[in-house]
Enzyme design. Structure first.
Site: not given
Ligand SMILES: *Cc1c(COP(=O)(O)O)cnc(C)c1O
Length: 397
Positions: A113, A184, A209-210, A356
């Site tokens: 990400f 992660d 939140y996911k 997705r």
């Molecule tokens: C959703 C996601 C994020 C988002 O980070 P936030 O700080 O919560 O906005 C970061 N890394 C990955 C791999 C994600 O899937």
């Protein structure tokens, strides 16, 4: 056996909507509004600042962390909540780098990400001194783990394609090469079984939140293997990670174990929402959720391929090689997704061409999958996506 009709009944799902985006923002558990109201009224309202002691606010980051630990195969007392995932990535990465001081390379992959890569790049720039972010394709990660690597920063499940890395194998390879691992779990926690302790992972981070349904802006979590917990220096040394915050010492002394990874004041309202959202996990197991998720994604892929020949599968075909989402590619992916959303099927779009769909068995069953495919097939068959209003890009896609 899990009663998935029961788990579904615990979520508020708007009438006429098939929600295939719980991998991005989980839906509202019905118990959350009352819990939020009680925390606001009975605790904040009545107890005022004494709530930190009387309502147990100060312990919440650890208590909720332990509930998440059970889902990700972590030892009790090894997970703490706070901040956002991007910040926890920074913290874990900086701590891990310090624990491998003779090496300079962070290894990640192009499927990660962007926020993780941006954070790593920013940290490398702050550190200077020859630190480097090395990024290879996901397929090349294993081969790229060599004796120059200080830390691997890898997201287990790819946010675009759902491709899943082999955590056990990569962790073993990293350790054999003398590297530490930061995993992660953004698209893993609540989506599939994770075995952090069993894999020997060093650090892990993730958001809630996911697949954990804590609501927009819910706090992140960080895991530090117990064998490192007293050695890792918390790069973000805030007062609540201090050994004795209310001594108000001028010098920083890290707190015991995972406590040191706390930074500042925890978000109590969001933690209360998350705590209520975690109750659903008492009714099921990660293994049962995973088995059902595979059943749903296999069915979805088969039906979409049978009815929408112009869509190309972007996810691994082997269910063991993917997380709990399925992606398809099409040059008009954005417009197709807007046409779906206009008809009540909510997924999302990731540039440049990826549609997705997330599958969360807690509230999605075969009926929803069939309903979504039927609408998608109609959109594709009649080119219903080909309208100017579906091509106007919104700020969030
Ligand atoms: C959703 C996601 C994020 C988002 O980070 P936030 O700080 O919560 O906005 C970061 N890394 C990955 C791999 C994600 O899937």
């Amino acid at each position: 056996m899990t009663d998935f009709a029961k788990t579904k009944s615990l979520f508020h799902l708007p009438e006429g909507v098939i929600y295939l985006d719980g991998n991005s923002l989980g839906p509202l558990p019905k118990s959350v509004p009352a819990r939020l109201a009680a925390t606001a009224t009975d605790e904040w309202g009545e107890m005022l600042i004494t709530g930190w002691n009387r309502a147990g606010w100060m312990e919440m980051p650890r208590k909720v962390g332990d509930r998440i630990a059970r889902l990700i195969g972590a030892e009790p007392g090894s997970v703490v909540m706070g901040d956002t995932l991007s910040i926890k990535v920074y913290q874990a990465l900086a701590s891990a780098l310090e624990m491998n001081p003779d090496r300079r390379v962070i290894l990640s992959d192009t499927g990660n990400f962007p926020s993780d890569l941006y954070i790593a790049d920013g940290l490398v720039r702050s550190l200077g001194r020859g630190y480097e972010l090395r990024t290879v394709t996901p397929e090349d990660v294993e081969a790229a783990i060599d004796e120059s690597v200080a830390v691997t920063l890898i997201t287990e499940v790819d946010y675009r394609t759902g491709r899943k890395h082999d955590m056990k194998k990569l962790t073993a390879k990293a350790h054999a090469a003398g590297a530490l691992t930061v995993w992660d779990l953004a698209h893993s926690a609540g989506a599939l079984p994770v075995h952090l302790a069993d894999c020997g992972a060093d650090f892990a981070v993730g958001c809630t939140y996911k697949y954990l349904n804590s609501g927009p802006g819910g706090p992140a979590f960080i895991y530090v293997a117990p064998r490192h917990a007293e050695a890792a220096r918390p790069a973000l040394s805030g007062w609540l990670g201090h050994e004795s915050p209310f001594a108000f010492d001028l010098d920083y002394r890290p707190g015991r174990g995972i406590e040191r990874m706390r930074v500042g004041t925890p978000p109590i309202l969001q933690l209360a929402a998350l705590d209520a959202a975690m109750d659903v996990w008492d009714l099921t197991t990660m293994e049962e959720v995973r088995a059902r998720s595979i059943e749903l994604t296999e069915h979805f892929i088969a039906r979409v391929e049978a009815t929408c020949p112009s869509l190309t599968l972007a996810s691994p075909r082997d269910p063991e090689g993917r997380g709990s989402q399925v992606s398809f590619r099409h040059p008009e992916g954005y417009a197709i997704m807007q046409a779906l959303i206009a008809r009540g099927v909510i997924g999302d779009f990731r540039a440049p061409d990826t549609l997705r769909f997330g599958f969360t068995p807690l509230y999605i069953g075969l009926e929803e999958v069939n309903g979504a495919v039927e609408i998608l097939a109609e959109i594709m068959g009649k080119a219903l996506w080909d309208r100017p209003e579906y091509k106007v890009k919104a700020r969030v896609t």
